[in-house]
Design a protein around this motif. Structure first.
Motif, PDB file in Angstrom:
ATOM      1  N   ALA B  42      37.198  37.712  41.696  1.00  0.00           N
ATOM      2  CA  ALA B  42      37.460  38.425  40.439  1.00  0.00           C
ATOM      3  C   ALA B  42      37.169  39.917  40.583  1.00  0.00           C
ATOM      4  N   ALA B  46      39.960  42.716  40.078  1.00  0.00           N
ATOM      5  CA  ALA B  46      39.781  43.713  39.012  1.00  0.00           C
ATOM      6  C   ALA B  46      39.848  45.121  39.611  1.00  0.00           C
ATOM      7  N   LYS B  52      45.812  40.882  34.378  1.00  0.00           N
ATOM      8  CA  LYS B  52      45.137  39.864  33.571  1.00  0.00           C
ATOM      9  C   LYS B  52      44.511  38.811  34.471  1.00  0.00           C
ATOM     10  N   SER B  85      32.831  38.529  32.656  1.00  0.00           N
ATOM     11  CA  SER B  85      33.694  39.407  31.857  1.00  0.00           C
ATOM     12  C   SER B  85      33.003  40.750  31.614  1.00  0.00           C
ATOM     13  N   LEU B  97      41.221  39.974  29.958  1.00  0.00           N
ATOM     14  CA  LEU B  97      40.462  38.820  30.448  1.00  0.00           C
ATOM     15  C   LEU B  97      40.593  37.669  29.467  1.00  0.00           C
TER      16      LEU B  97
END
Lengths: 64, 211
Positions: B42, B46, B52, B85, B97
């Motif tokens: 992740a 990111a 997304k 998150s 997210l």
């Protein structure tokens, strides 16, 4: 002959389930690729191995 | 001072080129399991400006996670999707997210993963890994899945590889180092496997399908 993980085996006519039950594979920890596609688990019993098939049994190990 | 969305988008385009960044920005990637693999995948995605991420895990941050997972000591006890998150928004404030605190099963996989272009398998248990690959390939054969097997222990980093099993199923790892038989999990080796997965995602989005 059926090629499984690179080895030619004389098992044409067996189902995938029959072949796997003759091995040490744990069905819950594998995915099986046959001629370029993953065989759904529900189809193992009715997938009859054909002469010339190429399969890979992918075993998973824990950790992540 | 947090940069504006336009400033960050321009920085991504300077690094990746505009055409490729447009693909990254419009992509949706699901990450199934947010432990050592998933949290590191992740962070990489990111940072790459993926538009997304769908983040799914039922677990909470534990003190034993901090040695390899992208959480902080003050997040112990938080649900992993919520904690991750927070951390991802500090890295990439305008990322979309979709966080789910639940267990993925063969029954709910389509509803959870239906929007994803690419799915990352990042579970801990071998049975769950096999279940997800099987479920995605059977129920959502149009999707790509990037899975991992074998990254435990202090073995050579060079044993970690990416293989393309079918046109839509990639497998990263050394394929043999089971956590049950190894001396635990080490941050860098797990991150290495996660990096293989994240980079494979980027390569698929770039239409580079060979490994």
């Amino acid at each position: 002959m059926v090629k499984i993980n690179g080895t030619e085996l004389d098992i044409a006519g067996q189902t995938l389930s029959e072949y796997l039950s003759s091995t040490d594979y744990n069905i819950k920890r594998i995915a099986v690729e046959r001629n370029g596609d993953i065989v759904p688990k529900a189809m193992y019993g009715e997938t009859v191995l054909q002469d010339g098939d190429s399969l890979e049994v992918v075993g998973f190990v824990g950790g992540g | 001072m947090i940069p504006t969305k336009e400033q960050l988008q321009k920085a991504f385009e300077q690094r990746h080129g505009r055409a490729l960044q447009e693909k990254f920005s419009s992509a949706t990637v699901a990450i199934c399991g947010l432990g050592g693999l998933g949290s590191n995948i992740a962070v990489s995605l990111a940072r790459s400006g993926i538009g997304k991420l769908i983040l799914i895990d039922f677990d909470s941050v534990d003190i034993t996670n901090l040695h390899r997972q992208q959480y902080k000591a003050n997040q112990i006890g938080m649900k992993k999707p919520t904690a991750l998150s927070e951390n991802l928004r500090e890295i990439s404030p305008y990322i979309t997210l979709d966080a789910h605190c639940e267990k993925i099963t063969a029954q709910n996989a389509v509803s959870l993963l239906g929007d994803a272009d690419i799915i990352c398998e990042a579970f801990d248990r071998a049975e769950e890994k096999a279940m997800l690959v099987d479920t995605v390939m059977e129920q959502m054969p149009e999707k790509y899945i990037v899975a991992a097997s074998g990254m435990a222990g202090i073995g050579s980093p060079n044993a970690i590889k990416t293989r393309r099993i079918t046109s839509r199923f990639y497998l990263c790892g050394d394929r043999t180092s089971d956590v049950a038989e190894q001396n635990g999990l080490f941050a860098a080796r797990v991150m290495l496997c996660a990096a293989h997965q994240a980079h494979t995602v980027l390569r698929i989005l770039a239409d580079q399908f060979e490994v």
